[in-house]
Design a protein around this motif. Structure first.
Motif, PDB file in Angstrom:
ATOM      1  N   SER A 176       0.829  -1.207   0.000  1.00 29.91           N
ATOM      2  CA  SER A 176       0.000   0.000   0.000  1.00 29.91           C
ATOM      3  C   SER A 176       0.862   1.255   0.000  1.00 29.91           C
ATOM      4  CB  SER A 176      -0.933   0.009   1.209  1.00 29.91           C
ATOM      5  OG  SER A 176      -1.910  -1.007   1.110  1.00 29.91           O
ATOM      6  N   GLY A 177       1.970   1.233   0.756  1.00 32.40           N
ATOM      7  CA  GLY A 177       2.881   2.368   0.746  1.00 32.40           C
ATOM      8  C   GLY A 177       3.449   2.614  -0.637  1.00 32.40           C
ATOM      9  N   LEU A 203       0.657   6.171  -7.190  1.00 37.46           N
ATOM     10  CA  LEU A 203      -0.636   6.640  -7.694  1.00 37.46           C
ATOM     11  C   LEU A 203      -1.148   7.885  -6.993  1.00 37.46           C
ATOM     12  CD1 LEU A 203      -2.584   3.249  -8.101  1.00 37.46           C
ATOM     13  CD2 LEU A 203      -1.171   4.457  -9.787  1.00 37.46           C
ATOM     14  N   GLY A 204      -0.653   8.181  -5.795  1.00 38.70           N
ATOM     15  CA  GLY A 204      -1.202   9.283  -5.020  1.00 38.70           C
ATOM     16  C   GLY A 204      -2.355   8.829  -4.141  1.00 38.70           C
ATOM     17  N   GLU A 205      -2.721   9.686  -3.191  1.00 39.23           N
ATOM     18  CA  GLU A 205      -3.740   9.321  -2.212  1.00 39.23           C
ATOM     19  C   GLU A 205      -5.117   9.116  -2.837  1.00 39.23           C
ATOM     20  OE1 GLU A 205      -1.555  11.776  -1.704  1.00 39.23           O
ATOM     21  OE2 GLU A 205      -0.458  11.216   0.138  1.00 39.23           O
ATOM     22  N   MET A 207     -11.385  14.775  -3.890  1.00 41.70           N
ATOM     23  CA  MET A 207     -10.272  15.111  -3.009  1.00 41.70           C
ATOM     24  C   MET A 207      -9.035  15.516  -3.803  1.00 41.70           C
ATOM     25  SD  MET A 207      -8.421  12.571  -0.283  1.00 41.70           S
ATOM     26  CE  MET A 207      -7.128  12.069  -1.437  1.00 41.70           C
ATOM     27  N   PRO A 208      -8.336  16.605  -3.416  1.00 43.48           N
ATOM     28  CA  PRO A 208      -7.075  16.966  -4.076  1.00 43.48           C
ATOM     29  C   PRO A 208      -5.962  16.011  -3.666  1.00 43.48           C
ATOM     30  CG  PRO A 208      -7.485  18.425  -2.242  1.00 43.48           C
ATOM     31  CD  PRO A 208      -8.717  17.565  -2.365  1.00 43.48           C
ATOM     32  N   ASP A 209      -4.908  15.920  -4.507  1.00 43.45           N
ATOM     33  CA  ASP A 209      -3.772  15.034  -4.225  1.00 43.45           C
ATOM     34  C   ASP A 209      -2.546  15.783  -3.716  1.00 43.45           C
ATOM     35  OD1 ASP A 209      -4.140  12.342  -4.301  1.00 43.45           O
ATOM     36  OD2 ASP A 209      -3.899  12.144  -6.458  1.00 43.45           O
ATOM     37  N   PHE A 210      -2.560  17.111  -3.722  1.00 46.57           N
ATOM     38  CA  PHE A 210      -1.451  17.936  -3.242  1.00 46.57           C
ATOM     39  C   PHE A 210      -0.125  17.666  -3.966  1.00 46.57           C
ATOM     40  CE2 PHE A 210      -4.051  18.357   0.709  1.00 46.57           C
ATOM     41  CZ  PHE A 210      -4.210  19.732   0.643  1.00 46.57           C
TER      42      PHE A 210
END
Length: 402
Positions: free
Chosen positions: A72-73, A79-81, A191-194
């Motif tokens: 997952s990490g 891929l981003g959050e 949701m944004p990914d920053f």
């Protein structure tokens, strides 16, 4: 040890600005998990599982989380959050729908493992998002609110579960969980990914990040293992004991709802204590409450007695809302953050898995009453380790760390 978005100024920050994208998906998804967890062992028993096998089925949720922590990490790093959260929600929806349909203990076990794998990816991605979205001065409150948002779901879930069980049967809670995960996946698309993926164009190998930070993982990380094992007692042991003393499944769901209410009420006080008084002041009560509660559990034989133990454990657990994620955010490096958090998540998942496995192992060779005694003694012993290393982490932060 950074890991925050410096562009977010303390004076302009408000949790209201991120409430929907940061916390609503957790509430919705946790409703499904909250409905399933109190009755998972009971459902497995209804499909023909022995007490030991039913305990093992519960433990499989943690095993699924365990095996997927490091992958997952790596997934979040690539891929981003946001995309990780969407994938995790869809996979969990499929797993819970399959659990609703199957009639075999072993097929149910497969569904539980897959659900656990998706859940750990979901939690890891949510944690990464909050590290960027919340300033350091509000970090613990942000993580506590994330823990609290999941507790809201765990409160609502058993209540809806009790209603569905009354109207239909235990199996119906899995359909509720599937719908909740699907809705959560839809919400996170906003949701944004920053820009996390843009900063890590070529993500570092997981093993290299973990080796670099091995000392933190082998000290403070072990404290997280102990905290995770202590917290797993409520979902791994208490339903089995309630079934052992012949408490109805719907009543068990209601007892979990009472405990979840206490968790929620203590979320903000716990977050405030974390931010203003340090991490140790709330980490120790989490483990200590479990140790005392487990030693008292064999003395109970009614819904009132089991409920009293659940209240005691919920008090410590509620104060420690977000403690594991806060400690992980404190320790996480900027480079290789997602990979490190995967290792951090692994520490928590080892604990989450280890608690139910101890219960299953003891139940297989001894009367069930021996399991809470073993867990209680181990928790009391682990309290000293947790207190020492979280206190040391507090001193490092006060000396100039985040």
């Amino acid at each position: 040890m950074t890991g925050t978005n410096d562009a977010v100024a303390d004076t302009s920050f408000s949790f209201r600005d991120i409430a929907v994208v940061a916390y609503l998906p957790s509430v919705v998804s946790s409703i499904g998990h909250g409905a399933v967890l109190p009755v998972l062992a009971i459902h497995a028993s209804g499909l023909g599982a022995s007490t030991a096998v039913a305990a093992f089925v519960v433990a499989l949720m943690g095993i699924g989380q365990l095996v997927n922590s490091l992958p997952s990490g790596a997934l979040v790093a690539r891929l981003g959050e946001r995309r990780t959260l969407v994938i995790a929600g869809l996979v969990d929806a499929v797993a819970m729908l399959a659990a609703f349909l199957v009639s075999s203990v072993w097929l149910l076990s497969v569904c539980v493992v897959v659900s656990g794998m998706s859940w750990t990816a979901f939690l890891l991605a949510r944690q990464g998002f909050l590290i960027d979205a919340v300033p350091v001065s509000h970090r613990a409150r942000g993580m506590a609110l994330l823990g609290g948002s999941m507790r809201v779901g765990i409160l609502v879930g058993p209540l809806l579960g009790a209603l569905l069980i009354h109207l239909f049967d235990v199996r119906s809670v899995f359909l509720l969980a599937a719908c909740a995960s699907l809705v959560s996946a839809v919400i996170v698309t906003r949701m944004p990914d920053f820009g996390r993926v843009a900063r890590d164009v070529v993500p570092r190998a997981v093993h290299s990040v973990l080796w670099e930070h091995r000392r933190t993982l082998l000290t403070l990380g072990v404290a997280v293992v102990i905290i995770g094992a202590s917290r797993s007692v409520r979902t791994g042991l208490l339903p089995l004991w309630a079934d052992h003393v012949h408490i109805d499944a719907a009543v068990v769901s209601l007892l979990f709802a009472v405990a979840a209410t206490i968790d929620i009420l203590l979320t903000l006080p716990g977050g405030w204590l974390l931010d203003t008084r340090g991490r140790r002041v709330v980490a120790v009560p989490v483990v200590l409450a479990v140790g005392v509660g487990c030693l008292l559990l064999p003395l109970t034989d009614s819904a009132l007695g089991v409920g009293a133990v659940m209240v005691l454990i919920a008090f410590g657990n509620g104060l420690g809302s977000g403690i594991v994620m806060t400690l992980g955010a404190d320790a996480a490096p900027e480079e290789g953050r997602a990979q490190f958090l995967g290792g951090w998540r692994l520490c928590g998942d080892i604990g989450n898995t280890g608690g139910p496995l101890v219960v299953s192992g003891v139940a297989a060779i001894a009367p069930l009453a021996a399991a809470p005694v073993v867990i209680g003694v181990l928790a009391l012993a682990g309290t000293a380790w947790v207190g020492y290393w979280t206190g040391r982490a507090d001193r490092v932060r006060r000396a100039g760390g985040p």
